[in-house]
Write a protein that holds these residues in place. Structure first.
Motif, short mmCIF file in Angstrom:
data_model
loop_
_atom_site.label_atom_id
_atom_site.label_comp_id
_atom_site.label_asym_id
_atom_site.label_seq_id
_atom_site.Cartn_x
_atom_site.Cartn_y
_atom_site.Cartn_z
N THR A 35 0.75 -1.15 0.13
CA THR A 35 -0.03 0.01 -0.02
C THR A 35 0.97 1.26 0.00
O THR A 35 0.49 2.29 -0.32
N GLY A 36 2.25 1.17 0.29
CA GLY A 36 2.98 2.63 0.28
C GLY A 36 2.83 3.12 1.76
O GLY A 36 3.23 4.09 1.82
N ILE A 37 2.06 2.42 2.60
CA ILE A 37 1.78 3.21 3.99
C ILE A 37 2.35 2.43 5.21
O ILE A 37 2.35 1.15 4.98
N GLU A 38 3.07 3.03 5.96
CA GLU A 38 3.65 2.22 7.07
C GLU A 38 3.02 2.43 8.43
O GLU A 38 3.21 3.81 9.00
N ILE A 39 2.41 1.55 8.97
CA ILE A 39 1.79 1.79 10.28
C ILE A 39 2.43 0.90 11.24
O ILE A 39 2.28 -0.27 11.24
#
Length: 302
Positions: free
Chosen positions: A87-91
């Protein structure tokens, strides 16, 4: 990825995150006009929503008492890394995020380990909720805390263990390293970073700030006449050892001459002071991080 371990604890994970995921989904549908209220569209095509679902799974595993410590830490991070690639999102799985959470678009968004995010928060792409340092940061709380109903515009950076209050809106490309009180809006105009209350009538507007040298500051804008001025530190407490005289106050300009009665105390705050401008309508603007004030701060302590 160890899907067998996920399957083994499927019922526990499902029961723990089901209501949160449903509320996240409804928040997307209600707040993102691009999906036109279509649940299936979000479920089947929104990768940013997929990332939040994967975060909920990883977070559930991370804090689970039903999975041994070694396996749960590895599995939670594996899910987080998988979500980042997809997703290109880092949580970080340890971050604590309340219900009805939305990341719109999302590419480049990073949410650090010790972040705490309230309910009904909305982030756009490229938002960094990070620490102030780069390498070898100290352990412990080092990432921001967001209240409820916080909206953060694209490519903003919120850095350090600061607190963003409830009902705050932060405009795109903002950099924040100090606390923001509730019911505020942070906007950028030119090089200015301005904090003001939301949805106010007779609004004070700041269009420019100029340092004229010799501790003289000129503030330009609208509705400046009949305003009061207060000098604050980074924690929004009054500083009584900086004195000033208002040389001019018109609707479109204020000229202020400053002096300090205690330079050693001023040096100790290690941060440029803030200016609060407010009027009889309980409308206020807090000026922070502008070049003119930094130049004056440098002069006032020398």
């Amino acid at each position: 990825m160890n899907f067998n371990l996920i399957q083994e604890h499927y019922n526990y994970i499902f029961d723990s995150i089901y209501n949160l995921v449903i509320e996240d989904l409804l928040a997307f549908v209600n707040n993102d006009p691009a999906c036109n209220g279509n649940l299936d569209l979000v479920l089947n095509s929104y990768r940013s929503f997929k990332c939040i679902v994967l975060y909920r799974i990883a977070n559930c595993i991370y804090y689970s008492n039903n999975i041994d410590s070694y396996n749960k830490l590895i599995l939670a991070r594996m899910i987080s890394e998988y979500a980042k690639v997809q997703t290109g999102i880092e949580i970080h799985p340890a971050a604590k995020i309340g219900k009805q959470f939305v990341i719109d678009h999302g590419i480049g968004t990073v949410i650090g380990e010790t972040c705490e995010i309230g309910e009904q928060c909305y982030l756009l792409q490229g938002v960094i909720l990070g620490s102030k340092g780069i390498s070898a940061n100290e352990a412990g709380k080092r990432h921001p805390t967001l209240g409820n109903n916080v909206e953060i515009g694209a490519f903003s950076r919120i850095l350090g263990p600061i607190t963003i209050g409830n009902n705050v809106k932060i405009s795109p490309h903002t950099v924040l390293t100090s606390d923001i009180p509730s019911n505020s809006k942070v906007i950028i105009q030119n090089e200015l970073q301005i904090l003001k209350e939301r949805n106010c009538i007779n609004s004070i507007s700041i269009t420019n700030i100029k340092y004229d040298g010799e501790l003289l500051l000129s503030i330009y804008g609208e509705n400046l006449k009949d305003t009061s001025i207060e000098v604050l530190d980074k924690d929004f407490n009054s500083i009584n050892y900086i004195e000033y005289n208002v040389l001019m106050m018109k609707n479109d300009i204020i000229k202020i001459k400053f002096k300090t009665t205690n330079k050693s105390l001023l040096k100790e705050i290690k941060n440029i002071f803030l200016l609060k401008i407010f009027n009889q309508y309980n409308n206020e603007v807090i000026l922070a991080n502008c070049i003119a004030m930094k130049l004056m701060f440098k002069d006032i302590i020398t």
